[in-house]
Design a protein around this motif. Structure first.
Motif, PDB file in Angstrom:
ATOM      1  N   ARG A  52      -1.915  -7.048   3.160  1.00 50.99           N
ATOM      2  CA  ARG A  52      -0.738  -6.409   2.558  1.00 50.99           C
ATOM      3  C   ARG A  52       0.412  -6.367   3.549  1.00 50.99           C
ATOM      4  N   THR A  53       0.104  -6.065   4.806  1.00 51.98           N
ATOM      5  CA  THR A  53       1.135  -6.024   5.838  1.00 51.98           C
ATOM      6  C   THR A  53       1.694  -7.413   6.086  1.00 51.98           C
ATOM      7  N   LYS A  54       0.829  -8.404   6.101  1.00 44.97           N
ATOM      8  CA  LYS A  54       1.285  -9.774   6.343  1.00 44.97           C
ATOM      9  C   LYS A  54       2.233 -10.244   5.245  1.00 44.97           C
ATOM     10  N   TYR A  55       1.946  -9.910   4.000  1.00 40.53           N
ATOM     11  CA  TYR A  55       2.760 -10.381   2.885  1.00 40.53           C
ATOM     12  C   TYR A  55       3.799  -9.354   2.437  1.00 40.53           C
ATOM     13  N   GLY A  56       4.077  -8.386   3.268  1.00 37.46           N
ATOM     14  CA  GLY A  56       5.129  -7.415   2.986  1.00 37.46           C
ATOM     15  C   GLY A  56       6.490  -7.959   3.389  1.00 37.46           C
ATOM     16  N   GLY A  57       7.511  -7.125   3.273  1.00 38.27           N
ATOM     17  CA  GLY A  57       8.853  -7.561   3.636  1.00 38.27           C
ATOM     18  C   GLY A  57       9.842  -6.411   3.615  1.00 38.27           C
ATOM     19  N   ARG A  58      11.082  -6.764   3.783  1.00 39.45           N
ATOM     20  CA  ARG A  58      12.147  -5.764   3.834  1.00 39.45           C
ATOM     21  C   ARG A  58      12.628  -5.434   2.431  1.00 39.45           C
ATOM     22  N   LYS A  59      12.640  -4.143   2.119  1.00 45.24           N
ATOM     23  CA  LYS A  59      13.098  -3.684   0.809  1.00 45.24           C
ATOM     24  C   LYS A  59      14.526  -3.174   0.924  1.00 45.24           C
ATOM     25  N   ASP A  60      15.361  -3.638   0.019  1.00 47.40           N
ATOM     26  CA  ASP A  60      16.741  -3.178  -0.034  1.00 47.40           C
ATOM     27  C   ASP A  60      16.756  -1.806  -0.696  1.00 47.40           C
ATOM     28  N   VAL A  61      17.238  -0.796   0.027  1.00 45.56           N
ATOM     29  CA  VAL A  61      17.266   0.564  -0.504  1.00 45.56           C
ATOM     30  C   VAL A  61      18.702   1.042  -0.676  1.00 45.56           C
TER      31      VAL A  61
ATOM     32  N   LYS B 148       4.834  -2.768   2.359  1.00 40.93           N
ATOM     33  CA  LYS B 148       3.695  -3.684   2.252  1.00 40.93           C
ATOM     34  C   LYS B 148       3.744  -4.441   0.930  1.00 40.93           C
ATOM     35  N   GLY B 149       3.078  -5.587   0.896  1.00 42.85           N
ATOM     36  CA  GLY B 149       2.971  -6.383  -0.317  1.00 42.85           C
ATOM     37  C   GLY B 149       1.925  -5.802  -1.257  1.00 42.85           C
ATOM     38  N   SER B 150       1.738  -6.462  -2.382  1.00 41.84           N
ATOM     39  CA  SER B 150       0.803  -5.999  -3.400  1.00 41.84           C
ATOM     40  C   SER B 150      -0.636  -6.102  -2.903  1.00 41.84           C
ATOM     41  N   GLY B 151      -1.376  -5.010  -3.040  1.00 41.97           N
ATOM     42  CA  GLY B 151      -2.773  -5.020  -2.643  1.00 41.97           C
ATOM     43  C   GLY B 151      -3.666  -5.635  -3.707  1.00 41.97           C
ATOM     44  N   SER B 152      -3.268  -5.518  -4.955  1.00 40.96           N
ATOM     45  CA  SER B 152      -4.083  -6.038  -6.041  1.00 40.96           C
ATOM     46  C   SER B 152      -4.202  -7.558  -5.969  1.00 40.96           C
ATOM     47  N   ILE B 153      -3.105  -8.218  -5.649  1.00 38.92           N
ATOM     48  CA  ILE B 153      -3.134  -9.682  -5.564  1.00 38.92           C
ATOM     49  C   ILE B 153      -4.081 -10.121  -4.456  1.00 38.92           C
ATOM     50  N   GLN B 154      -3.933  -9.527  -3.268  1.00 37.01           N
ATOM     51  CA  GLN B 154      -4.790  -9.899  -2.139  1.00 37.01           C
ATOM     52  C   GLN B 154      -6.258  -9.593  -2.433  1.00 37.01           C
ATOM     53  N   ARG B 155      -6.520  -8.448  -3.045  1.00 39.31           N
ATOM     54  CA  ARG B 155      -7.894  -8.053  -3.343  1.00 39.31           C
ATOM     55  C   ARG B 155      -8.534  -9.000  -4.353  1.00 39.31           C
ATOM     56  N   LYS B 156      -7.808  -9.327  -5.424  1.00 37.46           N
ATOM     57  CA  LYS B 156      -8.363 -10.221  -6.453  1.00 37.46           C
ATOM     58  C   LYS B 156      -8.629 -11.612  -5.887  1.00 37.46           C
ATOM     59  N   ILE B 157      -7.715 -12.106  -5.036  1.00 35.68           N
ATOM     60  CA  ILE B 157      -7.933 -13.420  -4.435  1.00 35.68           C
ATOM     61  C   ILE B 157      -9.154 -13.394  -3.526  1.00 35.68           C
ATOM     62  N   CYS B 158      -9.306 -12.342  -2.732  1.00 34.92           N
ATOM     63  CA  CYS B 158     -10.478 -12.237  -1.862  1.00 34.92           C
ATOM     64  C   CYS B 158     -11.768 -12.154  -2.681  1.00 34.92           C
TER      65      CYS B 158
END
Length: 139
Positions: free
Chosen positions: A74-83, A92-102
């Motif tokens: 999640r940290t690897k695929y995270g990024g900067r959010k415009d606030v 952080k990026g989506s955990g569901s995507i990483q979990r399902k792929i794993c």
């Protein structure tokens, strides 16, 4: 013998993602066509095969850095959010995507779970990545 460390990542991931399409276990779920890959993104992925590309990138990460858990992915695929008017913040990026792929990579026999450290490559997964690295250098 050529390994993953010896080849360019973009060519390697492109070749590996095309080989992952042959595995019936690695298939994007129905919702994958409609989701962003994280809250920091504004649009959907443009590549229609992004699921297989992400799976290939996760396999490469496991080869290089394993064992790796979902939180590190999640940290690897995270990024900067415009606030708005405030300075951007990292999310952080989506955990569901990483979990399902794993989970799909586990079902295909390419990845194994460890007790506490996350996931590692199985011998079958390591040989697939080594063969892909050989193919990248050969052709």
């Amino acid at each position: 013998m050529t390994t993953v460390f010896d080849v360019k990542p973009d060519a390697f991931i492109r070749l590996l993602s095309s080989k992952l399409k042959d595995y019936s276990e690695i298939d994007p779920p129905g919702w994958a066509a409609f989701v962003k890959t994280g809250v920091h993104k504004e649009r959907l992925p443009q590549n229609p095969d992004w699921w297989h590309v992400r799976a290939a990138a996760i396999l490469r990460t496991l080869y290089r850095d394993g064992p790796v858990g979902v939180e590190r992915l999640r940290t690897k695929y995270g990024g900067r959010k415009d606030v708005g008017t405030k300075p951007p913040h990292f999310v952080k990026g989506s955990g569901s995507i990483q979990r399902k792929i794993c989970q799909q990579l586990e079902a295909a026999g390419l990845v194994e779970k460890t007790d506490r450290d996350g996931r590692i490559l199985s011998p079958k997964g390591r040989s697939l990545l080594d063969r892909c690295a050989e193919s990248v250098t050969a052709g």
